[in-house]
Design a protein around this motif. Structure first.
Motif, PDB file in Angstrom:
ATOM      1  N   MET A   1      48.837  37.517  37.464  1.00 24.74           N
ATOM      2  CA  MET A   1      48.516  36.148  37.805  1.00 24.74           C
ATOM      3  C   MET A   1      49.350  35.776  39.027  1.00 24.74           C
ATOM      4  O   MET A   1      50.559  35.881  38.990  1.00 24.74           O
ATOM      5  CB  MET A   1      48.856  35.261  36.615  1.00 24.74           C
ATOM      6  CG  MET A   1      48.457  33.823  36.771  1.00 24.74           C
ATOM      7  SD  MET A   1      46.712  33.453  36.923  1.00 24.74           S
ATOM      8  CE  MET A   1      46.053  34.087  35.429  1.00 24.74           C
TER       9      MET A   1
ATOM     10  N   ARG B   1      37.766  36.323  42.127  1.00 23.39           N
ATOM     11  CA  ARG B   1      38.868  36.017  41.209  1.00 23.39           C
ATOM     12  C   ARG B   1      38.379  35.344  39.935  1.00 23.39           C
ATOM     13  O   ARG B   1      38.904  35.602  38.855  1.00 23.39           O
ATOM     14  CB  ARG B   1      39.929  35.188  41.912  1.00 23.39           C
ATOM     15  CG  ARG B   1      40.733  36.041  42.897  1.00 23.39           C
ATOM     16  CD  ARG B   1      41.711  35.195  43.691  1.00 23.39           C
ATOM     17  NE  ARG B   1      42.497  36.014  44.574  1.00 23.39           N
ATOM     18  CZ  ARG B   1      43.774  36.343  44.358  1.00 23.39           C
ATOM     19  NH1 ARG B   1      44.393  35.920  43.273  1.00 23.39           N
ATOM     20  NH2 ARG B   1      44.423  37.088  45.228  1.00 23.39           N
TER      21      ARG B   1
ATOM     22  N   ASP C   1      39.377  39.469  32.367  1.00 20.33           N
ATOM     23  CA  ASP C   1      40.706  39.614  31.772  1.00 20.33           C
ATOM     24  C   ASP C   1      40.896  38.720  30.550  1.00 20.33           C
ATOM     25  O   ASP C   1      41.952  38.748  29.907  1.00 20.33           O
ATOM     26  CB  ASP C   1      41.789  39.297  32.803  1.00 20.33           C
ATOM     27  CG  ASP C   1      41.876  40.331  33.908  1.00 20.33           C
ATOM     28  OD1 ASP C   1      42.489  40.028  34.950  1.00 20.33           O
ATOM     29  OD2 ASP C   1      41.329  41.447  33.737  1.00 20.33           O
TER      30      ASP C   1
ATOM     31  N   ILE D   1      41.216  35.512  30.492  1.00 19.42           N
ATOM     32  CA  ILE D   1      41.985  34.286  30.760  1.00 19.42           C
ATOM     33  C   ILE D   1      41.054  33.087  30.760  1.00 19.42           C
ATOM     34  O   ILE D   1      41.343  32.059  30.165  1.00 19.42           O
ATOM     35  CB  ILE D   1      42.768  34.421  32.076  1.00 19.42           C
ATOM     36  CG1 ILE D   1      43.838  35.503  31.915  1.00 19.42           C
ATOM     37  CG2 ILE D   1      43.399  33.093  32.473  1.00 19.42           C
ATOM     38  CD1 ILE D   1      44.533  35.899  33.190  1.00 19.42           C
TER      39      ILE D   1
ATOM     40  N   LEU E   1      47.761  33.374  29.916  1.00 23.00           N
ATOM     41  CA  LEU E   1      48.256  32.844  31.177  1.00 23.00           C
ATOM     42  C   LEU E   1      49.785  32.823  31.212  1.00 23.00           C
ATOM     43  O   LEU E   1      50.385  32.682  32.258  1.00 23.00           O
ATOM     44  CB  LEU E   1      47.697  31.430  31.395  1.00 23.00           C
ATOM     45  CG  LEU E   1      47.899  30.772  32.726  1.00 23.00           C
ATOM     46  CD1 LEU E   1      47.283  31.590  33.849  1.00 23.00           C
ATOM     47  CD2 LEU E   1      47.311  29.378  32.717  1.00 23.00           C
TER      48      LEU E   1
ATOM     49  N   LEU F   1      42.505  27.966  39.185  1.00 19.63           N
ATOM     50  CA  LEU F   1      42.420  27.365  37.851  1.00 19.63           C
ATOM     51  C   LEU F   1      42.719  25.867  37.895  1.00 19.63           C
ATOM     52  O   LEU F   1      42.074  25.072  37.199  1.00 19.63           O
ATOM     53  CB  LEU F   1      43.364  28.079  36.883  1.00 19.63           C
ATOM     54  CG  LEU F   1      42.956  29.510  36.513  1.00 19.63           C
ATOM     55  CD1 LEU F   1      44.053  30.180  35.708  1.00 19.63           C
ATOM     56  CD2 LEU F   1      41.636  29.529  35.770  1.00 19.63           C
TER      57      LEU F   1
ATOM     58  N   ASN G   1      45.318  32.557  41.973  1.00 21.90           N
ATOM     59  CA  ASN G   1      44.642  32.365  40.683  1.00 21.90           C
ATOM     60  C   ASN G   1      45.011  31.019  40.073  1.00 21.90           C
ATOM     61  O   ASN G   1      44.144  30.312  39.547  1.00 21.90           O
ATOM     62  CB  ASN G   1      44.988  33.494  39.718  1.00 21.90           C
ATOM     63  CG  ASN G   1      44.232  34.767  40.001  1.00 21.90           C
ATOM     64  OD1 ASN G   1      43.247  34.773  40.726  1.00 21.90           O
ATOM     65  ND2 ASN G   1      44.698  35.866  39.444  1.00 21.90           N
TER      66      ASN G   1
ATOM     67  N   VAL H   1      40.663  27.958  29.296  1.00 27.92           N
ATOM     68  CA  VAL H   1      41.706  28.923  29.652  1.00 27.92           C
ATOM     69  C   VAL H   1      42.486  29.316  28.406  1.00 27.92           C
ATOM     70  O   VAL H   1      42.871  28.450  27.611  1.00 27.92           O
ATOM     71  CB  VAL H   1      42.658  28.316  30.710  1.00 27.92           C
ATOM     72  CG1 VAL H   1      43.824  29.232  30.995  1.00 27.92           C
ATOM     73  CG2 VAL H   1      41.886  28.019  31.989  1.00 27.92           C
TER      74      VAL H   1
ATOM     75  N   LYS I   1      37.117  38.098  37.790  1.00 26.48           N
ATOM     76  CA  LYS I   1      38.248  38.864  37.252  1.00 26.48           C
ATOM     77  C   LYS I   1      38.956  38.081  36.136  1.00 26.48           C
ATOM     78  O   LYS I   1      39.340  38.661  35.114  1.00 26.48           O
ATOM     79  CB  LYS I   1      39.223  39.191  38.384  1.00 26.48           C
ATOM     80  CG  LYS I   1      40.356  40.081  37.979  1.00 26.48           C
ATOM     81  CD  LYS I   1      39.900  41.534  37.899  1.00 26.48           C
ATOM     82  CE  LYS I   1      41.087  42.449  37.712  1.00 26.48           C
ATOM     83  NZ  LYS I   1      41.128  43.070  36.418  1.00 26.48           N
ATOM     84  N   LEU I   2      39.123  36.774  36.309  1.00 24.07           N
ATOM     85  CA  LEU I   2      39.749  35.949  35.270  1.00 24.07           C
ATOM     86  C   LEU I   2      38.923  35.966  33.987  1.00 24.07           C
ATOM     87  O   LEU I   2      39.469  35.978  32.886  1.00 24.07           O
ATOM     88  CB  LEU I   2      39.949  34.511  35.772  1.00 24.07           C
ATOM     89  CG  LEU I   2      41.032  34.325  36.836  1.00 24.07           C
ATOM     90  CD1 LEU I   2      40.916  32.951  37.478  1.00 24.07           C
ATOM     91  CD2 LEU I   2      42.413  34.526  36.240  1.00 24.07           C
TER      92      LEU I   2
END
Length: 163
Positions: free
Chosen positions: A1, A37, A44, A46, A59, A9, A5, A54, A40-41
């Protein structure tokens, strides 16, 4: 992170959208980078869904602190004290309550140092008389969308009754 990122967010939270165009304009991060991104978040874990909920633990904000705050009573004190509590870094929710406790405050933090800073910030508010804080050991339920806790019929009935 990394910082990008986090900025993405925060933009999602501020704007209430996951639109790469709007996030790019808001953050000055190229749209293609924002899109990559966000993907990817999601991969992952997140970001947990298209509403950009979230997972705070992934995180790094894995310590949940629930604090009861007792303040000196004055006319409209709940507005002033509530605003001061809400402004503390890491505080996510502030509730003015009835009963022995004036406020219930929920914070999501990353480490003991942040917890100590939170408690110190409470103590800096002149009107705060006393606090009592608890650490969450295990989250049993955390529904980000309260409507999911009701049957459709119940919601229809409740909204029809209020008309």
């Amino acid at each position: 992170m990394d910082e990008r990122n986090i900025r993405i967010l925060q933009a999602v939270a501020d704007l209430g959208t996951g639109s790469p165009d709007e996030i790019s304009e808001y953050t000055d991060i190229p749209k293609s980078t924002v899109h990559y991104r966000l993907t990817k978040l999601r991969e992952d874990g997140i970001v947990t869904d298209d509403l950009f909920d979230v997972d705070l633990e992934k995180l790094g904000l894995e310590i949940t602190v629930i604090s009861e705050v007792i303040a000196e009573y004055e006319e409209q004190y709940h507005d002033e004290v509530g605003t001061k509590l809400a402004a503390i870094e890491g505080v996510n929710q502030v509730y003015f309550t009835m009963g022995d406790t004036d406020f219930v405050v929920i914070a999501h933090l990353s480490d003991r140092e942040m917890v100590q800073r939170l408690i110190s910030d409470y103590e800096r508010i002149d009107e705060v008389v006393r606090t009592s804080s608890q650490f969450v050991v295990e989250t049993v339920k955390d529904e980000p969308h309260p409507l999911n806790d009701f049957e459709l019929e119940t919601l229809v009935e409740a909204t029809t009754d209020s008309d």
